[in-house]
Design a protein around this motif. Structure first.
Motif, PDB file in Angstrom:
ATOM      1  N   GLU A 153       0.876  -1.178  -0.055  1.00  0.00           N
ATOM      2  CA  GLU A 153       0.020   0.058   0.061  1.00  0.00           C
ATOM      3  C   GLU A 153       0.845   1.340   0.036  1.00  0.00           C
ATOM      4  O   GLU A 153       0.583   2.397  -0.803  1.00  0.00           O
ATOM      5  N   VAL A 154       1.855   1.032   0.941  1.00  0.00           N
ATOM      6  CA  VAL A 154       2.824   2.377   1.088  1.00  0.00           C
ATOM      7  C   VAL A 154       3.545   2.414  -0.354  1.00  0.00           C
ATOM      8  O   VAL A 154       3.688   3.735  -0.659  1.00  0.00           O
ATOM      9  N   LEU A 155       4.187   1.489  -0.792  1.00  0.00           N
ATOM     10  CA  LEU A 155       4.911   1.513  -1.934  1.00  0.00           C
ATOM     11  C   LEU A 155       4.121   2.024  -3.160  1.00  0.00           C
ATOM     12  O   LEU A 155       4.578   2.899  -4.034  1.00  0.00           O
ATOM     13  N   LEU A 156       2.999   1.453  -3.494  1.00  0.00           N
ATOM     14  CA  LEU A 156       2.045   2.005  -4.667  1.00  0.00           C
ATOM     15  C   LEU A 156       1.801   3.367  -4.453  1.00  0.00           C
ATOM     16  O   LEU A 156       1.860   4.226  -5.543  1.00  0.00           O
ATOM     17  N   GLN A 157       1.556   3.804  -3.343  1.00  0.00           N
ATOM     18  CA  GLN A 157       1.160   5.209  -3.222  1.00  0.00           C
ATOM     19  C   GLN A 157       2.365   6.154  -3.375  1.00  0.00           C
ATOM     20  O   GLN A 157       2.044   7.122  -4.154  1.00  0.00           O
ATOM     21  N   TYR A 158       3.399   5.674  -2.764  1.00  0.00           N
ATOM     22  CA  TYR A 158       4.902   6.443  -3.185  1.00  0.00           C
ATOM     23  C   TYR A 158       5.041   6.374  -4.730  1.00  0.00           C
ATOM     24  O   TYR A 158       5.154   7.511  -5.081  1.00  0.00           O
ATOM     25  N   LYS A 159       4.949   5.514  -5.557  1.00  0.00           N
ATOM     26  CA  LYS A 159       5.215   5.331  -6.774  1.00  0.00           C
ATOM     27  C   LYS A 159       4.279   6.474  -7.551  1.00  0.00           C
ATOM     28  O   LYS A 159       4.778   6.972  -8.468  1.00  0.00           O
ATOM     29  N   ASP A 160       3.020   6.418  -7.100  1.00  0.00           N
ATOM     30  CA  ASP A 160       2.051   7.169  -7.879  1.00  0.00           C
ATOM     31  C   ASP A 160       2.089   8.774  -7.554  1.00  0.00           C
ATOM     32  O   ASP A 160       1.928   9.790  -8.358  1.00  0.00           O
ATOM     33  N   LYS A 161       2.703   9.080  -6.271  1.00  0.00           N
ATOM     34  CA  LYS A 161       2.713  10.573  -6.061  1.00  0.00           C
ATOM     35  C   LYS A 161       3.998  11.143  -5.757  1.00  0.00           C
ATOM     36  O   LYS A 161       4.160  12.443  -5.831  1.00  0.00           O
ATOM     37  N   ALA A 162       5.109  10.364  -5.873  1.00  0.00           N
ATOM     38  CA  ALA A 162       6.387  10.953  -5.847  1.00  0.00           C
ATOM     39  C   ALA A 162       6.898  11.708  -6.799  1.00  0.00           C
ATOM     40  O   ALA A 162       6.615  11.608  -8.196  1.00  0.00           O
ATOM     41  N   HIS A 163       7.434  12.866  -6.590  1.00  0.00           N
ATOM     42  CA  HIS A 163       7.769  13.934  -7.669  1.00  0.00           C
ATOM     43  C   HIS A 163       9.186  13.606  -8.334  1.00  0.00           C
ATOM     44  O   HIS A 163      10.148  14.489  -7.878  1.00  0.00           O
ATOM     45  N   PHE A 164       9.312  12.570  -8.975  1.00  0.00           N
ATOM     46  CA  PHE A 164      10.517  12.238  -9.452  1.00  0.00           C
ATOM     47  C   PHE A 164      11.292  13.270 -10.298  1.00  0.00           C
ATOM     48  O   PHE A 164      12.529  13.409 -10.745  1.00  0.00           O
ATOM     49  N   GLU A 165      10.464  13.990 -11.045  1.00  0.00           N
ATOM     50  CA  GLU A 165      11.003  14.942 -11.786  1.00  0.00           C
ATOM     51  C   GLU A 165      11.141  16.375 -11.259  1.00  0.00           C
ATOM     52  O   GLU A 165      11.761  17.584 -11.796  1.00  0.00           O
ATOM     53  N   GLY A 166      11.038  16.423  -9.943  1.00  0.00           N
ATOM     54  CA  GLY A 166      11.049  17.614  -9.329  1.00  0.00           C
ATOM     55  C   GLY A 166       9.956  18.475  -8.921  1.00  0.00           C
ATOM     56  O   GLY A 166       8.925  18.129  -9.611  1.00  0.00           O
ATOM     57  N   ILE A 167       9.978  19.602  -8.446  1.00  0.00           N
ATOM     58  CA  ILE A 167       8.911  20.498  -8.352  1.00  0.00           C
ATOM     59  C   ILE A 167       9.136  21.829  -8.733  1.00  0.00           C
ATOM     60  O   ILE A 167      10.093  22.086  -8.897  1.00  0.00           O
ATOM     61  N   THR A 168       8.124  22.385  -9.313  1.00  0.00           N
ATOM     62  CA  THR A 168       8.346  23.782  -9.910  1.00  0.00           C
ATOM     63  C   THR A 168       7.878  24.751  -8.860  1.00  0.00           C
ATOM     64  O   THR A 168       6.927  24.887  -8.204  1.00  0.00           O
ATOM     65  N   ILE A 169       8.928  25.822  -8.995  1.00  0.00           N
ATOM     66  CA  ILE A 169       8.728  26.869  -7.727  1.00  0.00           C
ATOM     67  C   ILE A 169       8.616  28.342  -8.580  1.00  0.00           C
ATOM     68  O   ILE A 169       9.803  28.606  -9.380  1.00  0.00           O
ATOM     69  N   GLU A 170       7.578  28.875  -8.850  1.00  0.00           N
ATOM     70  CA  GLU A 170       7.435  29.987  -9.605  1.00  0.00           C
ATOM     71  C   GLU A 170       8.101  31.311  -8.817  1.00  0.00           C
ATOM     72  O   GLU A 170       8.109  31.540  -7.608  1.00  0.00           O
ATOM     73  N   ASN A 171       8.908  32.076  -9.632  1.00  0.00           N
ATOM     74  CA  ASN A 171       9.279  33.310  -9.121  1.00  0.00           C
ATOM     75  C   ASN A 171       8.351  34.463  -8.915  1.00  0.00           C
ATOM     76  O   ASN A 171       7.519  34.587  -9.776  1.00  0.00           O
ATOM     77  N   VAL A 172       8.522  35.085  -7.905  1.00  0.00           N
ATOM     78  CA  VAL A 172       7.630  36.093  -7.530  1.00  0.00           C
ATOM     79  C   VAL A 172       8.497  37.285  -7.374  1.00  0.00           C
ATOM     80  O   VAL A 172       9.486  37.540  -6.665  1.00  0.00           O
ATOM     81  N   SER A 173       8.121  38.570  -8.284  1.00  0.00           N
ATOM     82  CA  SER A 173       9.001  39.659  -8.032  1.00  0.00           C
ATOM     83  C   SER A 173       8.734  40.300  -6.535  1.00  0.00           C
ATOM     84  O   SER A 173       7.708  40.208  -5.861  1.00  0.00           O
ATOM     85  N   ASP A 174       9.847  40.983  -6.199  1.00  0.00           N
ATOM     86  CA  ASP A 174       9.609  41.777  -5.141  1.00  0.00           C
ATOM     87  C   ASP A 174       8.509  42.771  -4.670  1.00  0.00           C
ATOM     88  O   ASP A 174       7.892  42.842  -3.797  1.00  0.00           O
ATOM     89  N   LYS A 175       7.831  43.409  -5.843  1.00  0.00           N
ATOM     90  CA  LYS A 175       6.804  44.155  -5.760  1.00  0.00           C
ATOM     91  C   LYS A 175       5.585  43.336  -5.309  1.00  0.00           C
ATOM     92  O   LYS A 175       4.582  43.811  -4.351  1.00  0.00           O
ATOM     93  N   GLU A 176       5.333  42.050  -5.782  1.00  0.00           N
ATOM     94  CA  GLU A 176       4.170  41.030  -5.434  1.00  0.00           C
ATOM     95  C   GLU A 176       4.231  40.762  -4.026  1.00  0.00           C
ATOM     96  O   GLU A 176       3.220  40.245  -3.507  1.00  0.00           O
ATOM     97  N   THR A 177       5.394  40.504  -3.507  1.00  0.00           N
ATOM     98  CA  THR A 177       5.544  40.002  -2.114  1.00  0.00           C
ATOM     99  C   THR A 177       5.129  41.092  -0.899  1.00  0.00           C
ATOM    100  O   THR A 177       5.055  40.884   0.041  1.00  0.00           O
ATOM    101  N   ARG A 178       5.123  42.119  -1.483  1.00  0.00           N
ATOM    102  CA  ARG A 178       5.000  43.428  -0.552  1.00  0.00           C
ATOM    103  C   ARG A 178       3.612  43.661  -0.107  1.00  0.00           C
ATOM    104  O   ARG A 178       2.593  43.532  -0.652  1.00  0.00           O
TER     105      ARG A 178
END
Length: 117
Positions: free
Chosen positions: A92-117
């Motif tokens: 159960e654990v292994l099947l769920q891991y295989k389906d949900k693991a982010h093998f290609e990494g995750i995307t983090i979007e850049n946010v400009s300084d103006k948007e974070t203020r």
């Protein structure tokens, strides 16, 4: 005073095999079963009378299959705050891991300084 013992390991090469579908879930079960038996044999030899909790979890974001053993104390089963779920079949654990693991990494979007203020 309680003394908490923690053993934690990750087998990184498993991810490459899982990602490329070069290993079957049944083979993963055998690998982790061997690790569990080996650790239990070691602990029984060197820590007679000790009580331990063996657990496996999938860390989807890293990604990694984690294997750990901690000394057992009522209410302190895990060294961090999360729920412990007992399963009869590690599949159960292994099947769920295989389906949900982010093998290609995750995307983090850049946010400009103006948007974070």
């Amino acid at each position: 005073m309680l003394k908490l013992t923690i053993i934690l390991c990750t087998i990184q090469n498993l991810n490459k095999l899982i990602k490329k579908e070069s290993i079957l879930i049944s083979e993963l079960e055998q690998v982790l079963g061997y690790v569990e038996i080996s650790l239990i044999t070691y602990l029984n030899k060197h820590y007679r009378g000790g009580f331990f909790v063996f657990y496996v979890w999938g860390d989807y974001l890293i990604p990694a299959i984690r294997v750990s053993i901690v000394t057992y104390y009522e209410g302190l089963e895990l060294p961090f705050e999360c729920s412990l779920y007992n399963v009869n079949d590690i599949k159960e654990v292994l099947l769920q891991y295989k389906d949900k693991a982010h093998f290609e990494g995750i995307t983090i979007e850049n946010v400009s300084d103006k948007e974070t203020r």
